[in-house]
Write a protein that holds these residues in place. Structure first.
Motif, PDB file in Angstrom:
ATOM      1  N   ALA A 116       6.221  51.401 -33.923  1.00  0.00           N
ATOM      2  CA  ALA A 116       6.103  50.290 -33.596  1.00  0.00           C
ATOM      3  C   ALA A 116       6.023  49.440 -32.891  1.00  0.00           C
ATOM      4  O   ALA A 116       5.403  48.251 -32.220  1.00  0.00           O
ATOM      5  N   GLN A 117       6.225  50.995 -31.618  1.00  0.00           N
ATOM      6  CA  GLN A 117       6.493  50.490 -30.167  1.00  0.00           C
ATOM      7  C   GLN A 117       4.777  50.094 -29.782  1.00  0.00           C
ATOM      8  O   GLN A 117       5.030  49.895 -29.328  1.00  0.00           O
ATOM      9  N   ALA A 118       3.966  50.801 -30.312  1.00  0.00           N
ATOM     10  CA  ALA A 118       2.045  51.074 -30.189  1.00  0.00           C
ATOM     11  C   ALA A 118       2.099  49.748 -30.918  1.00  0.00           C
ATOM     12  O   ALA A 118       0.876  48.807 -30.512  1.00  0.00           O
ATOM     13  N   ALA A 119       2.736  49.369 -31.575  1.00  0.00           N
ATOM     14  CA  ALA A 119       1.795  47.989 -32.326  1.00  0.00           C
ATOM     15  C   ALA A 119       3.060  47.163 -31.535  1.00  0.00           C
ATOM     16  O   ALA A 119       1.477  45.790 -31.452  1.00  0.00           O
ATOM     17  N   VAL A 123       0.621  43.434 -29.562  1.00  0.00           N
ATOM     18  CA  VAL A 123       0.079  42.592 -30.202  1.00  0.00           C
ATOM     19  C   VAL A 123       0.653  42.037 -28.168  1.00  0.00           C
ATOM     20  O   VAL A 123      -0.433  40.461 -28.243  1.00  0.00           O
ATOM     21  N   LEU A 124       1.245  42.374 -27.727  1.00  0.00           N
ATOM     22  CA  LEU A 124       1.001  42.176 -25.902  1.00  0.00           C
ATOM     23  C   LEU A 124       0.647  42.477 -24.947  1.00  0.00           C
ATOM     24  O   LEU A 124       0.273  41.620 -24.136  1.00  0.00           O
ATOM     25  N   ARG A 125      -0.909  42.715 -25.149  1.00  0.00           N
ATOM     26  CA  ARG A 125      -2.537  43.290 -24.567  1.00  0.00           C
ATOM     27  C   ARG A 125      -0.881  43.737 -23.388  1.00  0.00           C
ATOM     28  O   ARG A 125      -2.038  43.116 -22.122  1.00  0.00           O
ATOM     29  N   ALA A 126      -0.492  44.627 -23.036  1.00  0.00           N
ATOM     30  CA  ALA A 126       0.090  45.209 -22.010  1.00  0.00           C
ATOM     31  C   ALA A 126      -1.220  46.495 -21.314  1.00  0.00           C
ATOM     32  O   ALA A 126      -1.765  47.098 -21.838  1.00  0.00           O
ATOM     33  N   PRO A 127      -1.161  46.352 -19.954  1.00  0.00           N
ATOM     34  CA  PRO A 127      -1.322  47.112 -19.716  1.00  0.00           C
ATOM     35  C   PRO A 127      -1.645  48.718 -20.113  1.00  0.00           C
ATOM     36  O   PRO A 127      -0.949  49.088 -20.452  1.00  0.00           O
ATOM     37  N   ILE A 128      -2.777  49.119 -20.761  1.00  0.00           N
ATOM     38  CA  ILE A 128      -3.162  50.357 -20.749  1.00  0.00           C
ATOM     39  C   ILE A 128      -2.733  51.952 -20.541  1.00  0.00           C
ATOM     40  O   ILE A 128      -2.681  53.127 -21.429  1.00  0.00           O
ATOM     41  N   ASP A 129      -2.743  51.541 -19.185  1.00  0.00           N
ATOM     42  CA  ASP A 129      -1.513  53.055 -18.311  1.00  0.00           C
ATOM     43  C   ASP A 129      -0.649  52.701 -18.473  1.00  0.00           C
ATOM     44  O   ASP A 129       0.194  53.901 -18.591  1.00  0.00           O
ATOM     45  N   LEU A 131       0.605  52.338 -21.563  1.00  0.00           N
ATOM     46  CA  LEU A 131       0.826  52.661 -22.569  1.00  0.00           C
ATOM     47  C   LEU A 131       1.999  54.514 -22.896  1.00  0.00           C
ATOM     48  O   LEU A 131       2.848  54.131 -23.899  1.00  0.00           O
ATOM     49  N   ALA A 132       0.977  55.101 -22.301  1.00  0.00           N
ATOM     50  CA  ALA A 132       1.865  56.639 -22.173  1.00  0.00           C
ATOM     51  C   ALA A 132       3.024  56.922 -22.143  1.00  0.00           C
ATOM     52  O   ALA A 132       4.421  57.043 -22.850  1.00  0.00           O
ATOM     53  N   PRO A 133       3.908  56.099 -21.210  1.00  0.00           N
ATOM     54  CA  PRO A 133       5.053  56.320 -20.692  1.00  0.00           C
ATOM     55  C   PRO A 133       5.686  55.099 -21.210  1.00  0.00           C
ATOM     56  O   PRO A 133       7.383  55.609 -21.960  1.00  0.00           O
ATOM     57  N   TYR A 134       5.550  53.936 -21.716  1.00  0.00           N
ATOM     58  CA  TYR A 134       6.277  53.441 -22.931  1.00  0.00           C
ATOM     59  C   TYR A 134       6.592  54.257 -23.927  1.00  0.00           C
ATOM     60  O   TYR A 134       7.334  53.635 -24.094  1.00  0.00           O
ATOM     61  N   LEU A 135       5.600  54.707 -24.318  1.00  0.00           N
ATOM     62  CA  LEU A 135       5.243  55.549 -26.116  1.00  0.00           C
ATOM     63  C   LEU A 135       6.683  56.716 -25.789  1.00  0.00           C
ATOM     64  O   LEU A 135       7.633  56.794 -26.674  1.00  0.00           O
ATOM     65  N   LEU A 136       6.244  57.020 -24.166  1.00  0.00           N
ATOM     66  CA  LEU A 136       7.761  58.746 -24.153  1.00  0.00           C
ATOM     67  C   LEU A 136       9.259  58.309 -23.725  1.00  0.00           C
ATOM     68  O   LEU A 136       9.634  58.450 -24.240  1.00  0.00           O
ATOM     69  N   LEU A 137       9.126  56.688 -22.926  1.00  0.00           N
ATOM     70  CA  LEU A 137      10.242  56.060 -22.986  1.00  0.00           C
ATOM     71  C   LEU A 137      11.108  55.929 -24.448  1.00  0.00           C
ATOM     72  O   LEU A 137      12.342  55.735 -24.171  1.00  0.00           O
ATOM     73  N   GLY A 138      10.084  55.159 -25.400  1.00  0.00           N
ATOM     74  CA  GLY A 138      10.874  54.990 -26.355  1.00  0.00           C
ATOM     75  C   GLY A 138      10.924  55.932 -27.013  1.00  0.00           C
ATOM     76  O   GLY A 138      12.044  55.822 -27.742  1.00  0.00           O
ATOM     77  N   LEU A 203      10.944  51.531 -13.286  1.00  0.00           N
ATOM     78  CA  LEU A 203       9.930  51.333 -12.287  1.00  0.00           C
ATOM     79  C   LEU A 203       8.606  52.117 -12.478  1.00  0.00           C
ATOM     80  O   LEU A 203       7.593  51.785 -11.631  1.00  0.00           O
ATOM     81  N   ALA A 204       8.049  52.557 -13.917  1.00  0.00           N
ATOM     82  CA  ALA A 204       6.521  52.151 -14.663  1.00  0.00           C
ATOM     83  C   ALA A 204       5.746  50.690 -14.608  1.00  0.00           C
ATOM     84  O   ALA A 204       4.720  51.296 -13.320  1.00  0.00           O
TER      85      ALA A 204
END
Length: 243
Positions: A116-119, A123-129, A131-138, A203-204
């Motif tokens: 769900a987070q990856a989707a 959708v938001l077209r966030a900066p790809i760098d 992605l990894a910390p975002y999913l890890l924090l999730g 911070l990320a």
């Protein structure tokens, strides 16, 4: 060992199918993506700093929604459904341990959060760098919510009871969204299960995730993981007491 792995693999397959078949759980997975897709339309033709600020705000909202709605509902409702339909009794008679059932449900719930987070991220077209910390924090912030959801699921008699129990946990996960509305909430937010993840995400985004500033929110998040694990370890044996 091989038999345990086969059982766990079979449970994972069954739980994945249950996730899709249960309309309430499936809705909990789709709603965050739908909301973020809707909110993203408010960005319009914004560009530069305004677009970055809006995108970051929506990413943070997606974190709370996926952890609160997807994580909580996937874990809580599915366990409650198994108790209601006496599936747990069948699993126990088939010599499946409570720990295996819990592990399977936790893995499926965390997987649902990540998907769900990856989707939402796409959708938001966030900066790809990010992605990894975002999913890890999730995953980190989702762990305590999923484990506490499993505890509440064990205490639920049926899916209706699970619906009542899910409300306070979802509100706790959403707490940082309401922090700007109240000074007391703003002070409490850094210490809630998703509060530490919010600060780490900030911070990320600033490129400061691996600095000393990240230590306190990381500790808060890990403490909640420990609390959820302790609660689950104490109560998971309730699985053996099917209704």
């Amino acid at each position: 060992m091989e038999a345990a792995l086969r059982k766990t693999s079979a449970l994972l397959g069954k739980d994945m199918k249950d996730l899709v078949k249960n309309p309430t759980v499936l809705l909990g997975c789709l709603l965050p993506v739908g909301f973020i897709a809707l909110y993203s339309q408010t960005m319009g033709d914004a560009s530069g700093e305004a677009a970055d600020a809006a995108r970051h705000q929506f990413l943070t909202m997606a974190l709370f929604m996926t952890v609160g709605m997807t994580g909580c509902m996937t874990a809580l409702y599915t366990i409650a459904e198994e108790k209601e339909k006496h599936t747990l009794r069948t699993l126990m008679l088939a010599n499946v341990s409570a720990a295996q059932v819990i592990a399977s449900r936790a893995v499926v719930s965390l997987t649902a959060i990540v998907v769900a987070q990856a989707a939402c991220f796409a959708v938001l077209r966030a900066p790809i760098d990010l992605l990894a910390p975002y999913l890890l924090l999730g995953i980190l912030s989702g762990l305590p919510v999923v484990m506490l959801s499993l505890v509440l699921g064990l205490a639920s008699r049926d899916q209706m009871t699970a619906g009542v129990y899910s409300v306070p946990l979802i509100l706790v996960a959403f707490l940082p969204m309401f922090a700007p509305l109240n000074e007391t909430l703003a002070k409490a937010t850094p210490y809630c299960p998703t509060g530490g993840a919010q600060e780490l995400l900030n911070l990320a985004a600033d490129g400061a995730l691996f600095t000393a500033d990240a230590l306190q929110p990381l500790v808060v998040t890990l403490v909640w993981v420990a609390v959820g694990a302790a609660a689950l370890a104490l109560l998971y044996k309730r699985l053996a007491r099917d209704n």
